[in-house]
Write a protein that holds these residues in place. Structure first.
Motif, PDB file in Angstrom:
ATOM      1  N   CYS A   4      -6.464  -9.355  12.135  1.00 14.43           N
ATOM      2  CA  CYS A   4      -7.112  -7.932  12.272  1.00 14.43           C
ATOM      3  C   CYS A   4      -7.751  -8.130  13.820  1.00 14.43           C
ATOM      4  O   CYS A   4      -7.395  -7.301  14.679  1.00 14.43           O
ATOM      5  N   THR A   5      -8.750  -9.028  13.918  1.00 15.90           N
ATOM      6  CA  THR A   5      -9.582  -9.044  15.219  1.00 15.90           C
ATOM      7  C   THR A   5      -8.622  -9.156  16.240  1.00 15.90           C
ATOM      8  O   THR A   5      -8.509  -8.532  17.272  1.00 15.90           O
ATOM      9  N   PHE A   6      -7.545 -10.335  16.351  1.00 19.86           N
ATOM     10  CA  PHE A   6      -6.766 -10.552  17.436  1.00 19.86           C
ATOM     11  C   PHE A   6      -5.615  -9.477  17.413  1.00 19.86           C
ATOM     12  O   PHE A   6      -4.924  -9.013  18.574  1.00 19.86           O
ATOM     13  N   SER A   7      -5.118  -9.141  16.477  1.00 20.36           N
ATOM     14  CA  SER A   7      -4.036  -7.997  16.359  1.00 20.36           C
ATOM     15  C   SER A   7      -4.524  -6.607  17.144  1.00 20.36           C
ATOM     16  O   SER A   7      -3.770  -6.081  17.684  1.00 20.36           O
ATOM     17  N   THR A   8      -5.721  -6.349  16.713  1.00 22.23           N
ATOM     18  CA  THR A   8      -6.298  -5.237  17.265  1.00 22.23           C
ATOM     19  C   THR A   8      -6.285  -5.262  18.895  1.00 22.23           C
ATOM     20  O   THR A   8      -5.991  -4.159  19.691  1.00 22.23           O
ATOM     21  N   ALA A   9      -6.798  -6.282  19.424  1.00 18.82           N
ATOM     22  CA  ALA A   9      -6.699  -6.731  20.792  1.00 18.82           C
ATOM     23  C   ALA A   9      -5.437  -6.664  21.388  1.00 18.82           C
ATOM     24  O   ALA A   9      -5.146  -6.115  22.355  1.00 18.82           O
ATOM     25  N   TRP A  10      -4.484  -7.095  20.731  1.00 23.17           N
ATOM     26  CA  TRP A  10      -3.233  -7.348  21.112  1.00 23.17           C
ATOM     27  C   TRP A  10      -2.444  -5.868  21.194  1.00 23.17           C
ATOM     28  O   TRP A  10      -1.853  -5.378  22.069  1.00 23.17           O
ATOM     29  N   GLU A  11      -2.729  -5.080  20.259  1.00 23.36           N
ATOM     30  CA  GLU A  11      -2.333  -3.533  19.984  1.00 23.36           C
ATOM     31  C   GLU A  11      -2.827  -2.916  21.359  1.00 23.36           C
ATOM     32  O   GLU A  11      -2.117  -2.193  22.300  1.00 23.36           O
ATOM     33  N   ALA A  12      -4.213  -2.910  21.631  1.00 23.65           N
ATOM     34  CA  ALA A  12      -4.754  -2.220  22.947  1.00 23.65           C
ATOM     35  C   ALA A  12      -4.017  -2.652  24.297  1.00 23.65           C
ATOM     36  O   ALA A  12      -3.830  -1.943  25.047  1.00 23.65           O
ATOM     37  N   LEU A  13      -3.701  -3.880  24.395  1.00 23.77           N
ATOM     38  CA  LEU A  13      -3.045  -4.540  25.568  1.00 23.77           C
ATOM     39  C   LEU A  13      -1.529  -3.992  25.608  1.00 23.77           C
ATOM     40  O   LEU A  13      -1.043  -3.588  26.653  1.00 23.77           O
ATOM     41  N   LEU A  14      -1.070  -3.855  24.543  1.00 21.35           N
ATOM     42  CA  LEU A  14       0.487  -3.417  24.484  1.00 21.35           C
ATOM     43  C   LEU A  14       0.319  -1.994  24.850  1.00 21.35           C
ATOM     44  O   LEU A  14       1.368  -1.481  25.886  1.00 21.35           O
ATOM     45  N   ARG A  15      -0.427  -1.154  24.409  1.00 23.61           N
ATOM     46  CA  ARG A  15      -0.469   0.262  24.692  1.00 23.61           C
ATOM     47  C   ARG A  15      -0.782   0.341  26.161  1.00 23.61           C
ATOM     48  O   ARG A  15      -0.272   1.573  26.662  1.00 23.61           O
ATOM     49  N   LEU A  16      -1.616  -0.371  26.649  1.00 21.74           N
ATOM     50  CA  LEU A  16      -1.765  -0.345  28.034  1.00 21.74           C
ATOM     51  C   LEU A  16      -0.714  -0.857  28.994  1.00 21.74           C
ATOM     52  O   LEU A  16      -0.626  -0.654  30.140  1.00 21.74           O
ATOM     53  N   GLN A  17       0.114  -1.437  28.481  1.00 23.08           N
ATOM     54  CA  GLN A  17       1.439  -1.921  29.005  1.00 23.08           C
ATOM     55  C   GLN A  17       0.778  -2.788  30.050  1.00 23.08           C
ATOM     56  O   GLN A  17       1.257  -2.719  31.243  1.00 23.08           O
ATOM     57  N   ILE A  18      -0.179  -3.757  29.651  1.00 19.55           N
ATOM     58  CA  ILE A  18      -0.646  -4.610  30.661  1.00 19.55           C
ATOM     59  C   ILE A  18       0.137  -5.445  31.432  1.00 19.55           C
ATOM     60  O   ILE A  18       1.188  -5.914  30.858  1.00 19.55           O
ATOM     61  N   ASP A  19       0.059  -5.767  32.745  1.00 21.11           N
ATOM     62  CA  ASP A  19       0.805  -6.722  33.292  1.00 21.11           C
ATOM     63  C   ASP A  19      -0.080  -7.519  34.316  1.00 21.11           C
ATOM     64  O   ASP A  19      -1.197  -7.241  34.760  1.00 21.11           O
ATOM     65  N   GLN A  20       0.633  -8.564  34.953  1.00 17.52           N
ATOM     66  CA  GLN A  20      -0.202  -9.658  35.757  1.00 17.52           C
ATOM     67  C   GLN A  20      -1.039  -8.874  36.993  1.00 17.52           C
ATOM     68  O   GLN A  20      -1.620  -9.417  37.621  1.00 17.52           O
ATOM     69  N   GLU A  21      -0.304  -7.852  37.233  1.00 17.11           N
ATOM     70  CA  GLU A  21      -0.773  -6.966  38.566  1.00 17.11           C
ATOM     71  C   GLU A  21      -2.410  -6.284  38.249  1.00 17.11           C
ATOM     72  O   GLU A  21      -3.181  -5.878  39.130  1.00 17.11           O
ATOM     73  N   ASP A  22      -2.640  -6.191  36.731  1.00 11.53           N
ATOM     74  CA  ASP A  22      -3.547  -5.380  36.525  1.00 11.53           C
ATOM     75  C   ASP A  22      -5.010  -5.875  36.762  1.00 11.53           C
ATOM     76  O   ASP A  22      -5.225  -7.106  36.856  1.00 11.53           O
ATOM     77  N   ARG A  23      -6.028  -5.028  37.146  1.00 11.80           N
ATOM     78  CA  ARG A  23      -7.429  -5.266  37.158  1.00 11.80           C
ATOM     79  C   ARG A  23      -7.952  -5.000  35.772  1.00 11.80           C
ATOM     80  O   ARG A  23      -8.066  -3.583  35.555  1.00 11.80           O
ATOM     81  N   LEU A  24      -8.097  -5.875  35.034  1.00 15.08           N
ATOM     82  CA  LEU A  24      -8.716  -5.528  33.486  1.00 15.08           C
ATOM     83  C   LEU A  24     -10.050  -5.659  33.472  1.00 15.08           C
ATOM     84  O   LEU A  24     -10.741  -6.316  33.700  1.00 15.08           O
ATOM     85  N   LEU A  25     -10.634  -4.543  32.866  1.00 11.04           N
ATOM     86  CA  LEU A  25     -12.121  -4.266  32.561  1.00 11.04           C
ATOM     87  C   LEU A  25     -12.302  -4.354  31.116  1.00 11.04           C
ATOM     88  O   LEU A  25     -11.483  -3.460  30.453  1.00 11.04           O
ATOM     89  N   VAL A  26     -13.196  -5.159  30.304  1.00 12.30           N
ATOM     90  CA  VAL A  26     -13.394  -4.908  28.969  1.00 12.30           C
ATOM     91  C   VAL A  26     -14.949  -4.690  28.879  1.00 12.30           C
ATOM     92  O   VAL A  26     -15.905  -5.267  29.539  1.00 12.30           O
ATOM     93  N   VAL A  27     -15.281  -3.464  28.112  1.00 14.95           N
ATOM     94  CA  VAL A  27     -16.489  -2.957  27.892  1.00 14.95           C
ATOM     95  C   VAL A  27     -16.938  -3.362  26.523  1.00 14.95           C
ATOM     96  O   VAL A  27     -16.179  -2.933  25.533  1.00 14.95           O
ATOM     97  N   GLY A  28     -18.225  -4.075  26.381  1.00 13.61           N
ATOM     98  CA  GLY A  28     -18.540  -4.565  25.186  1.00 13.61           C
ATOM     99  C   GLY A  28     -18.138  -6.013  24.857  1.00 13.61           C
ATOM    100  O   GLY A  28     -17.050  -6.454  25.581  1.00 13.61           O
ATOM    101  N   ALA A  29     -18.708  -6.916  24.261  1.00 20.63           N
ATOM    102  CA  ALA A  29     -18.431  -8.348  24.221  1.00 20.63           C
ATOM    103  C   ALA A  29     -18.472  -8.627  22.690  1.00 20.63           C
ATOM    104  O   ALA A  29     -18.874  -9.667  22.361  1.00 20.63           O
ATOM    105  N   ASP A  30     -17.831  -7.937  21.762  1.00 20.32           N
ATOM    106  CA  ASP A  30     -17.596  -8.517  20.416  1.00 20.32           C
ATOM    107  C   ASP A  30     -16.593  -9.292  20.214  1.00 20.32           C
ATOM    108  O   ASP A  30     -15.841  -9.641  21.211  1.00 20.32           O
TER     109      ASP A  30
END
Length: 361
Positions: free
Chosen positions: A171-197
């Motif tokens: 659950c925890t890691f699969s939800t994070a993985w889904e978020a990154l897949l939806r964003l189509q994250i790549d190496q050139e991105d500047r990523l911000l994470v809000v909240g530290a749960d």
């Protein structure tokens, strides 16, 4: 407040299986009760999992441990708690084809009807069918010595992943993985994470594994920021944005579920940026035209992961020898399950992740 054990647990066995097992339930008054239950026998498409590790989720704490309130998975119904589980298949139903006794599995937290629009897309978490099963909500969950699971809920756990890895994967890691897949994250991105749960920590860890070199964190808790920096998960951590600065992150994942955190996520994104909302809870006020429309942002709501993508995540972790267990901050034996839940409750949203392990052979 100690654990209340109702009736002694017997150790009789039938055909190699215990007749009874111990399982934890949550009365809703910030206590845990351990009871004796019969060990279930799997039906045609079910498997019996001997639990090795289970994680305490924020959802368990907020909607079942403190009090019984409804969330997206339904209202806790007094069953055995626990929705992040990993273990070993002990027995299989007569029509199970993909699993065999001895297989190591993580258990996805929801089994869907298989027919509704969400299930058709591979997202059982959002199932709207009447036969939807939420482990630890409507059916006995994994905070017990055995768990009865649907065959389709089980995800094979490849080496070198541990059972603690598997519990966090489900659950925890699969939800994070889904978020990154939806964003189509790549190496050139500047990523911000809000909240530290825990999901935020998983998001940063997985982003690093995908080659993202620019990762920032906004969180008000100094201990959470320090932990993320010490683990190399982020390059920059602050309580929030500089009031005089402008948003420049091409991808943002909002994990806090806090109204201000959501607004911060939108306003911190670069023009044409992508934002994923993961954290649930509360409402928000923002300026749609100024904060979203005119800046051409794409906003995703992420609720659970596509189950095939979770299987892909398991392979990704194994190939790179990445271990979700590194995100665990506390580990207890099942004998200390009351302490485990109390610790998770006291941690709040500080990014801690509590694991319960089972010592049975």
């Amino acid at each position: 407040m100690g654990v209340t054990v109702q009736r002694p647990v017997t150790t009789r066995r039938v055909s190699g299986l215990n007749v009874s097992m111990r399982g934890a339930v949550l009365p809703g008054d910030s206590s845990v009760v351990v009871r004796e239950f019969p060990v279930p026998r799997p039906a045609a498409h079910q498997v019996l999992v001997r639990v090795k590790a289970a994680a305490v989720t924020d959802g368990d704490v907020h909607t079942a441990y403190r009090q019984h309130v409804e969330d997206g998975l339904g209202r806790y119904s007094g069953v055995i708690c626990g929705r992040e589980t990993s273990g070993v298949v002990q027995a299989v139903g007569a029509r199970v084809e993909s699993l065999a006794p001895g297989d190591r599995v993580a258990v996805y937290p929801v089994a869907g009807c298989g027919e509704c629009p969400d299930c058709s897309r591979g997202y059982p978490t959002g199932c709207t069918g009447s036969t939807r099963i939420a482990y630890g909500r409507s059916r006995n969950g994994g905070m017990a010595e055995y768990l009865l699971a649907e065959e389709g809920s089980c995800i094979l756990l490849p080496e070198p992943l541990s059972h603690v890895d598997g519990a966090l994967l489900s659950c925890t890691f699969s939800t994070a993985w889904e978020a990154l897949l939806r964003l189509q994250i790549d190496q050139e991105d500047r990523l911000l994470v809000v909240g530290a749960d825990a999901v935020a920590m998983a998001t940063m860890m997985l982003a690093r594994s995908l080659g993202v070199t620019s990762v920032s964190l906004f969180d008000e808790n100094p201990a959470s920021r320090k932990r993320a920096l010490e683990r190399g998960l982020t390059d920059f951590a602050a309580a929030g944005p500089n009031p005089d600065g402008e948003g420049g992150w091409t991808a943002v994942v909002e994990c806090s579920g806090d109204p201000e955190g959501r607004v911060t996520a939108l306003r911190s994104a670069a023009r044409w940026g992508r934002v994923a909302f993961v954290g649930e809870g509360s409402s928000m006020l923002f300026e749609p035209a100024q904060d979203l429309i005119r800046r051409q942002l794409t906003l995703h709501g992420v609720y659970g992961a596509r189950i095939d993508d979770v299987r892909g995540l398991a392979a990704h972790l194994a190939e790179r020898s990445l271990h979700p267990s590194e995100a665990a901050t506390h580990c207890f034996s099942f004998a200390d399950v009351e302490t485990a839940y109390r610790t998770a409750d006291e941690c709040g949203s500080s990014g801690c992740k509590v694991i319960v392990v089972f010592d049975q052979p």
